[in-house]
Design a protein around this motif. Sequence first.
Motif, mmCIF file in Angstrom:
data_model
loop_
_atom_site.group_PDB
_atom_site.id
_atom_site.type_symbol
_atom_site.label_atom_id
_atom_site.label_comp_id
_atom_site.label_asym_id
_atom_site.label_seq_id
_atom_site.Cartn_x
_atom_site.Cartn_y
_atom_site.Cartn_z
ATOM 1 N N HIS A 30 70.535 -9.112 60.859
ATOM 2 C CA HIS A 30 70.235 -7.885 60.121
ATOM 3 C C HIS A 30 71.520 -7.103 59.825
ATOM 4 N N PHE A 31 72.349 -6.933 60.836
ATOM 5 C CA PHE A 31 73.606 -6.219 60.639
ATOM 6 C C PHE A 31 74.486 -6.921 59.608
ATOM 7 N N SER A 32 74.557 -8.247 59.713
ATOM 8 C CA SER A 32 75.398 -9.015 58.799
ATOM 9 C C SER A 32 74.948 -8.841 57.350
ATOM 10 N N SER A 33 73.644 -8.905 57.111
ATOM 11 C CA SER A 33 73.156 -8.774 55.740
ATOM 12 C C SER A 33 73.312 -7.344 55.227
ATOM 13 N N GLU A 34 73.171 -6.346 56.105
ATOM 14 C CA GLU A 34 73.419 -4.960 55.699
ATOM 15 C C GLU A 34 74.860 -4.794 55.221
ATOM 16 N N GLU A 35 75.782 -5.341 55.984
ATOM 17 C CA GLU A 35 77.191 -5.197 55.629
ATOM 18 C C GLU A 35 77.517 -5.952 54.344
ATOM 19 N N LYS A 36 76.837 -7.073 54.148
ATOM 20 C CA LYS A 36 77.089 -7.883 52.946
ATOM 21 C C LYS A 36 76.575 -7.204 51.680
ATOM 22 N N TYR A 37 75.441 -6.536 51.776
ATOM 23 C CA TYR A 37 74.815 -5.969 50.578
ATOM 24 C C TYR A 37 74.993 -4.454 50.493
ATOM 25 N N GLU A 38 74.253 -3.693 51.310
ATOM 26 C CA GLU A 38 74.284 -2.238 51.173
ATOM 27 C C GLU A 38 75.663 -1.643 51.423
ATOM 28 N N PHE A 39 76.311 -2.055 52.524
ATOM 29 C CA PHE A 39 77.607 -1.458 52.845
ATOM 30 C C PHE A 39 78.640 -1.784 51.775
ATOM 31 N N ALA A 40 78.675 -3.031 51.361
ATOM 32 C CA ALA A 40 79.645 -3.443 50.343
ATOM 33 C C ALA A 40 79.406 -2.707 49.027
ATOM 34 N N ARG A 41 78.133 -2.476 48.716
ATOM 35 C CA ARG A 41 77.801 -1.787 47.464
ATOM 36 C C ARG A 41 78.275 -0.324 47.512
ATOM 37 N N VAL A 42 78.018 0.339 48.633
ATOM 38 C CA VAL A 42 78.439 1.735 48.758
ATOM 39 C C VAL A 42 79.962 1.848 48.684
ATOM 40 N N LEU A 43 80.672 0.976 49.381
ATOM 41 C CA LEU A 43 82.137 1.008 49.353
ATOM 42 C C LEU A 43 82.658 0.829 47.931
ATOM 43 N N ALA A 44 82.079 -0.122 47.222
ATOM 44 C CA ALA A 44 82.535 -0.384 45.849
ATOM 45 C C ALA A 44 82.258 0.816 44.950
ATOM 46 N N LEU A 45 81.086 1.428 45.083
ATOM 47 C CA LEU A 45 80.748 2.599 44.273
ATOM 48 C C LEU A 45 81.658 3.777 44.619
ATOM 49 N N GLN A 46 81.983 3.940 45.890
ATOM 50 C CA GLN A 46 82.899 5.006 46.292
ATOM 51 C C GLN A 46 84.266 4.820 45.663
ATOM 52 N N GLN A 47 84.647 3.564 45.482
ATOM 53 C CA GLN A 47 85.969 3.254 44.939
ATOM 54 C C GLN A 47 85.973 3.210 43.417
ATOM 55 N N GLY A 48 84.831 3.557 42.799
ATOM 56 C CA GLY A 48 84.784 3.682 41.352
ATOM 57 C C GLY A 48 84.278 2.482 40.596
ATOM 58 N N ALA A 49 83.772 1.462 41.307
ATOM 59 C CA ALA A 49 83.243 0.289 40.619
ATOM 60 C C ALA A 49 81.955 0.643 39.890
ATOM 61 N N SER A 50 81.691 -0.045 38.810
ATOM 62 C CA SER A 50 80.454 0.161 38.070
ATOM 63 C C SER A 50 79.315 -0.574 38.765
ATOM 64 N N ARG A 51 78.166 0.073 38.869
ATOM 65 C CA ARG A 51 77.021 -0.550 39.541
ATOM 66 C C ARG A 51 76.533 -1.788 38.799
ATOM 67 N N ARG A 52 76.827 -1.867 37.515
ATOM 68 C CA ARG A 52 76.337 -2.993 36.716
ATOM 69 C C ARG A 52 76.977 -4.314 37.123
ATOM 70 N N GLY A 53 78.179 -4.245 37.665
ATOM 71 C CA GLY A 53 78.864 -5.481 38.037
ATOM 72 C C GLY A 53 78.752 -5.833 39.498
ATOM 73 N N LEU A 54 77.952 -5.071 40.255
ATOM 74 C CA LEU A 54 77.866 -5.293 41.697
ATOM 75 C C LEU A 54 76.730 -6.230 42.064
ATOM 76 N N MET A 55 76.939 -6.986 43.138
ATOM 77 C CA MET A 55 75.920 -7.895 43.634
ATOM 78 C C MET A 55 74.751 -7.101 44.192
ATOM 79 N N LYS A 56 73.548 -7.550 43.879
ATOM 80 C CA LYS A 56 72.354 -6.893 44.390
ATOM 81 C C LYS A 56 71.753 -7.721 45.522
ATOM 82 N N GLY A 57 71.101 -7.031 46.434
ATOM 83 C CA GLY A 57 70.444 -7.711 47.550
ATOM 84 C C GLY A 57 70.017 -6.689 48.579
#
Length: 226
Positions: A129-156
């Motif tokens: 559970h922790f591993s998948s959280e870090e792979k999807y939700e955590f990675a997505r938040v970090l990328a969005l914080q750094q200015g990445a567009s949500r359209r190019g981010l992996m979903k899961g």
Amino acid sequence: MFTSRMKLADIIAANHNVILLLPRFGIPLGFGEKSVHEVCAASGVPEDFMLLICNLYTFEDYLPMIDELSEIDMTPLVPYLKASHRYYTDERLPHIGAHIDNIASQIDNRYGKVFQQFYADFRNQIEDHFSSEEKYEFARVLALQQGASRRGLMKGTSKRTHPDLVDKLNDLTQIVYKYLPGNVLPEETMELVFDILQLSSDIQKHALIEDKILQPYMQWLERRDK
């Protein structure tokens, strides 16, 4: 609510569980009479974020709205949650496992192996559970914080839900209460129960942060990206 003017030692006196959070912020002991503001400034931790977490851990009816979250420096959110994961996987789970292995070695081998296997399955589930959280939700938040567009981010989404994990811990305590011989290592068995209950309580607060802080914050970041 706790404020930045309060002494950190007074906050810990009000809720001793706060002391378990300090390593996750990278804050050492030895802060004397310093206020939260002073301790956070010395450790490079945003005081509004630390107060957010301490208040969530302490006050049952405290849950900030998204407009409040948008005013808080949420940069440490993912590092804090990852540090919590490491605390569970590297410290608490091995500690509880050592208790279980020792107790299992003193009871009938058939029941001992079932006890150990139940815990091993739980440990695999929570680590997955922790591993998948870090792979999807955590990675997505970090990328969005750094200015990445949500359209190019992996979903899961992460595997298993937080109530599942808490239920497993409750089942583990029921095994101890109902099926372990009362005359086998009674002091260690009591320590095991205490450790499981403390972990369950901590994980429930951790889940609250992920469900009611991380998820709304991620959605706010995505809306901001539009």
